[in-house]
Write a protein that holds these residues in place. Structure first.
Motif, PDB file in Angstrom:
ATOM      1  N   UNK A 103       0.831  -1.203   0.000  1.00 57.44           N
ATOM      2  CA  UNK A 103       0.000   0.000   0.000  1.00 57.44           C
ATOM      3  C   UNK A 103       0.867   1.254   0.000  1.00 57.44           C
ATOM      4  N   UNK A 104       1.955   1.223   0.751  1.00 58.80           N
ATOM      5  CA  UNK A 104       2.836   2.388   0.814  1.00 58.80           C
ATOM      6  C   UNK A 104       3.469   2.663  -0.545  1.00 58.80           C
ATOM      7  N   UNK A 105       3.647   1.596  -1.332  1.00 65.08           N
ATOM      8  CA  UNK A 105       4.222   1.766  -2.668  1.00 65.08           C
ATOM      9  C   UNK A 105       3.134   2.119  -3.687  1.00 65.08           C
ATOM     10  N   UNK A 106       1.914   2.277  -3.199  1.00 69.90           N
ATOM     11  CA  UNK A 106       0.805   2.615  -4.094  1.00 69.90           C
ATOM     12  C   UNK A 106       0.427   1.436  -4.959  1.00 69.90           C
ATOM     13  N   UNK A 107       0.610   0.224  -4.425  1.00 70.45           N
ATOM     14  CA  UNK A 107       0.436  -0.975  -5.237  1.00 70.45           C
ATOM     15  C   UNK A 107      -0.566  -1.923  -4.608  1.00 70.45           C
ATOM     16  N   UNK A 108      -1.303  -2.599  -5.442  1.00 67.20           N
ATOM     17  CA  UNK A 108      -2.204  -3.647  -4.965  1.00 67.20           C
ATOM     18  C   UNK A 108      -1.845  -4.918  -5.715  1.00 67.20           C
ATOM     19  N   UNK A 109      -1.478  -5.963  -4.929  1.00 64.08           N
ATOM     20  CA  UNK A 109      -1.037  -7.208  -5.557  1.00 64.08           C
ATOM     21  C   UNK A 109      -2.174  -7.889  -6.289  1.00 64.08           C
ATOM     22  N   UNK A 110      -1.832  -8.606  -7.344  1.00 65.39           N
ATOM     23  CA  UNK A 110      -2.825  -9.335  -8.130  1.00 65.39           C
ATOM     24  C   UNK A 110      -3.298 -10.591  -7.423  1.00 65.39           C
ATOM     25  N   UNK A 111      -4.214 -11.286  -8.055  1.00 65.70           N
ATOM     26  CA  UNK A 111      -4.869 -12.429  -7.417  1.00 65.70           C
ATOM     27  C   UNK A 111      -3.981 -13.667  -7.387  1.00 65.70           C
ATOM     28  N   UNK A 112      -3.087 -13.770  -8.349  1.00 72.69           N
ATOM     29  CA  UNK A 112      -2.260 -14.973  -8.428  1.00 72.69           C
ATOM     30  C   UNK A 112      -0.877 -14.681  -7.875  1.00 72.69           C
ATOM     31  N   UNK A 113      -0.601 -15.286  -6.750  1.00 71.82           N
ATOM     32  CA  UNK A 113       0.621 -14.964  -6.007  1.00 71.82           C
ATOM     33  C   UNK A 113       1.875 -15.210  -6.836  1.00 71.82           C
ATOM     34  N   UNK A 114       1.900 -16.356  -7.515  1.00 66.34           N
ATOM     35  CA  UNK A 114       3.128 -16.685  -8.251  1.00 66.34           C
ATOM     36  C   UNK A 114       3.425 -15.691  -9.368  1.00 66.34           C
ATOM     37  N   UNK A 115       2.378 -15.017  -9.836  1.00 63.79           N
ATOM     38  CA  UNK A 115       2.619 -13.981 -10.844  1.00 63.79           C
ATOM     39  C   UNK A 115       3.294 -12.761 -10.236  1.00 63.79           C
ATOM     40  N   UNK A 116       3.298 -12.693  -8.920  1.00 66.07           N
ATOM     41  CA  UNK A 116       3.932 -11.561  -8.235  1.00 66.07           C
ATOM     42  C   UNK A 116       5.422 -11.812  -8.017  1.00 66.07           C
ATOM     43  N   UNK A 117       5.871 -13.024  -8.247  1.00 64.35           N
ATOM     44  CA  UNK A 117       7.258 -13.369  -7.922  1.00 64.35           C
ATOM     45  C   UNK A 117       8.323 -12.848  -8.889  1.00 64.35           C
ATOM     46  N   UNK A 118       8.077 -12.842 -10.177  1.00 67.83           N
ATOM     47  CA  UNK A 118       9.146 -12.388 -11.082  1.00 67.83           C
ATOM     48  C   UNK A 118       9.396 -10.889 -10.978  1.00 67.83           C
ATOM     49  N   UNK A 119      10.611 -10.508 -11.251  1.00 67.14           N
ATOM     50  CA  UNK A 119      10.985  -9.099 -11.338  1.00 67.14           C
ATOM     51  C   UNK A 119      10.144  -8.459 -12.434  1.00 67.14           C
ATOM     52  N   UNK A 120       9.578  -7.287 -12.162  1.00 57.93           N
ATOM     53  CA  UNK A 120       8.610  -6.733 -13.114  1.00 57.93           C
ATOM     54  C   UNK A 120       8.707  -5.221 -13.203  1.00 57.93           C
ATOM     55  N   UNK A 121       7.810  -4.669 -13.971  1.00 58.71           N
ATOM     56  CA  UNK A 121       7.695  -3.215 -14.073  1.00 58.71           C
ATOM     57  C   UNK A 121       6.323  -2.787 -13.542  1.00 58.71           C
ATOM     58  N   UNK A 122       5.758  -3.615 -12.693  1.00 58.20           N
ATOM     59  CA  UNK A 122       4.405  -3.370 -12.181  1.00 58.20           C
ATOM     60  C   UNK A 122       4.273  -2.035 -11.454  1.00 58.20           C
ATOM     61  N   UNK A 123       5.379  -1.530 -10.927  1.00 55.24           N
ATOM     62  CA  UNK A 123       5.274  -0.334 -10.081  1.00 55.24           C
ATOM     63  C   UNK A 123       5.442   0.981 -10.846  1.00 55.24           C
ATOM     64  N   UNK A 124       5.772   0.876 -12.112  1.00 56.31           N
ATOM     65  CA  UNK A 124       5.997   2.101 -12.878  1.00 56.31           C
ATOM     66  C   UNK A 124       4.797   3.041 -12.757  1.00 56.31           C
ATOM     67  N   UNK A 125       5.067   4.242 -12.289  1.00 59.09           N
ATOM     68  CA  UNK A 125       4.005   5.237 -12.213  1.00 59.09           C
ATOM     69  C   UNK A 125       3.182   5.206 -10.941  1.00 59.09           C
ATOM     70  N   UNK A 126       3.498   4.285 -10.031  1.00 58.20           N
ATOM     71  CA  UNK A 126       2.740   4.239  -8.777  1.00 58.20           C
ATOM     72  C   UNK A 126       3.078   5.441  -7.896  1.00 58.20           C
ATOM     73  N   UNK A 127       2.072   5.937  -7.224  1.00 58.67           N
ATOM     74  CA  UNK A 127       2.237   7.087  -6.340  1.00 58.67           C
ATOM     75  C   UNK A 127       2.451   6.558  -4.921  1.00 58.67           C
ATOM     76  N   UNK A 128       3.571   6.918  -4.324  1.00 58.07           N
ATOM     77  CA  UNK A 128       3.895   6.355  -3.009  1.00 58.07           C
ATOM     78  C   UNK A 128       3.432   7.248  -1.862  1.00 58.07           C
TER      79      UNK A 128
END
Length: 531
Positions: A473-498
């Motif tokens: 939440x502090x990173x302005x992020x909400x994790x997706x429903x499938x946990x294993x999809x959260x494991x790889x290094x990603x660009x999911x946070x681009x543009x998130x407001x912290x």
RNA sequence: GCCAGAGUAGCUCAGUGGUAGAGCAGAGGACUCAUAAGCCUUUGGUCGCCGGUUCAAUCCCGGCCUCUGGCACCA
């Protein structure tokens, strides 16, 4: 969807919850949360054992009805689950109708099959303690200890379960199922135990001696005693159409303390089920004990620390972290409040909590509060990503093998590496540079620290679910429903407001300079340099 | 007595047939975004004892010592 059923032992309500109860629930909860995150349909059962002599006596002492006594004390155990953020799906009490009905149904079934018979039991009985004594209870000179009062030899008629008929079957079953008991060496204890001939199991008490229990369906002058009551909870809670719900049974794990492995869970229980025509459990997980050698000493000085008080002081997540990080599942471990504070400060406050806070601060100061996209990949980024790949590869096998302490350890190696990465990049220096290349590195470093923090938070989720949520939440992020999809290094946070800043694990107030052992003094602050 | 587990740096522990590792604690240093946190460097050990196998053992074998747990009707 694969289903996964697991249970804790049910706690005897004749006493208040303590560290041992707490640990078993936390351990089971970590497994349950991990399995849910891995996509299983989990059913997690815990509860309380409410019958028996001690409860009856305690209630009498308080001058209340046993049921009322149970209603009150069982609340303490429910409260413990809430306090520790336990995600149990059900909570069973052995005084519930759904439980009593199944106990009686199974007893009748076994009685009809001839698995239960009536016989005389002769032994030495202590009227004061209201129990039969064993030969081993005698003093070396053959007399009985003072606490038993008058001891007389009496004969009593009781019901017995034909345990010994199944001894050979169980021995064979254990040979075919080498992983029935975890840790493995405990299975050897069971096998060892079975080398001696079993006796049949006495399963009743006459009601004049014990009123507070479940009456035998075929002889209401007796109640069933202990095992045919307590153990049945594992199936009575999921009973459906005359059998345990096939969606969940056979159970994946009974999590229990090593003290009730042999003989109850490893011998009586599989045999009881076999006799009933029900499949045995898939596995038993026998955990060790928390020793409190330090607490004993402070008890004598009246300074005993109740470990559960630490939950209120430091939070459920910190407490859960300590229990799981310090205990190698199956072994014993020593609990000390000092040790707890050291771990809390070092791992949670200094390494993780401070990392969260500095990441948020830098993103606000140097990135306008928005996580930028990474633009370059140089040595520092490459090293960190490589370490994540390694961590990711090791994590799941460790969890599958119940090595949660190691899984946490690897995760925190990564957390420390994020701190080191930040030092290497030193965004506060890059921020002063007007070179385009440095600005690109600055944005990259902000993106990299945020992403790696998101990943670390993902891996601590089974143990510290609240912390994971707060970090995301502090990173302005909400994790997706499938946990294993959260494991790889990603660009999911681009543009998130912290968020502005967040102190997840505040350092405790310096211990009052009270007499004796002041726990874990914070490090002496270094004098800031003059100038 | 029997069975099992364990004895490795001050503490908690990892580890492999080739003259020992991590974290914490301790010491020193540079920095400043941060919870006086973080980072870098660094002091610590005849790997329980005695034999044996081996070119070589902390890791293999034998013996011994110490600690912990279990040895049933007790949650």
């Amino acid at each position: 969807m694969k289903s996964f059923y697991l249970t804790t032992a049910i706690d005897y309500v004749n006493g208040s919850p303590h560290l041992g109860h707490a640990y078993e629930k936390v351990l089971t909860d970590v497994i349950a949360r991990y399995r849910r995150l891995m996509g299983d349909q989990v059913h997690f059962l815990t509860g309380v054992d409410e019958h028996g002599q001690k409860v009856q006596m305690s209630a009498r002492k308080k001058g209340i009805d046993p049921q009322q006594f149970c209603d009150e004390t069982s609340l303490e155990f429910r409260a413990l689950c809430t306090k520790l953020n336990i995600s149990n799906d059900d909570f069973i009490r052995t005084t519930e109708t759904r439980h009593k009905a199944v106990v009686r149904e199974l007893l009748q079934r076994l009685f009809d099959k001839g698995e239960i018979y009536r016989a005389e039991y002769k032994g030495f009985y202590s009227t004061r303690q209201e129990q039969f004594l064993q030969e081993k209870d005698r003093l070396p000179d053959g007399s009985w200890p003072e606490i038993y009062g008058e001891v007389t030899e009496i004969t009593e008629s009781n019901y017995f379960f034909r345990l010994k008929n199944y001894q050979e079957w169980l021995i064979g079953y254990l040979q075919e199922h080498e992983n029935f008991v975890f840790p493995r060496y405990r299975q050897k204890q069971v096998v060892e135990f079975l080398k001696e001939p079993l006796n049949d199991l006495c399963i009743s008490r006459p009601r004049e001696r014990l009123e507070w229990g479940i009456p035998l369906p075929f002889d209401e002058k007796y109640v069933t005693y202990v095992w045919f009551d307590a153990l049945i909870n594992y199936i009575s809670a999921i009973w459906k159409d005359g059998a345990p719900d096939p969606r969940f049974w056979p159970v994946d794990f009974h999590v229990i303390g090593k003290d009730i492995l042999v003989p109850p869970h490893a011998v009586y229980w599989p045999i009881m089920l076999k006799a009933c025509g029900i499949e045995p459990p898939k596995a038993l997980l026998a955990h060790g004990w928390w020793l409190q050698s330090g607490a004993k000493m402070s008890k004598s000085t009246g300074n005993a620390v109740n470990p559960l008080d630490l939950v209120g002081q430091f939070g459920a997540d910190a407490f859960r972290y300590y229990l799981i990080r310090e205990m190698n599942v199956g072994q014993d471990s020593d609990f000390s409040a000092e040790h707890f504070v050291i771990r809390y400060n070092s791992d949670l406050a200094n390494d993780l909590g401070n990392l969260v806070n500095r990441t948020l601060n830098m993103t606000n100061r140097f990135g306008g509060g928005v996580i930028p996209a990474a633009e370059v990949e140089e040595e520092p980024e490459k090293e960190l990503k490589d370490l994540w790949a390694k961590t990711q590869a090791e994590y799941t096998p460790l969890c599958e093998g119940l090595q949660f302490h190691s899984a946490l350890e690897r995760t925190f190696v990564f957390v420390k590496a994020i701190n080191a990465y930040i030092e290497k990049r030193a965004p506060w220096k890059l921020g002063k540079s007007t070179e385009a290349a440095d600005q690109a590195r600055l944005r990259t470093s902000l993106a990299t620290m945020a992403e790696s923090l998101r990943l670390a938070a993902t891996f601590i989720q089974p143990v510290m679910p609240g912390t994971t949520e707060k970090i995301h939440a502090a990173l302005g992020y909400k994790a997706g429903a499938v946990w294993r999809d959260e494991h790889p290094w990603s660009t999911k946070l681009d543009g998130c407001k912290v968020e502005q800043g967040l102190v997840l694990f505040p350092r405790p107030e310096p211990a009052a300079p009270a007499a004796g052992a002041a726990p874990a003094q914070p490090k002496q602050p270094k004098q800031p340099k003059q100038g």
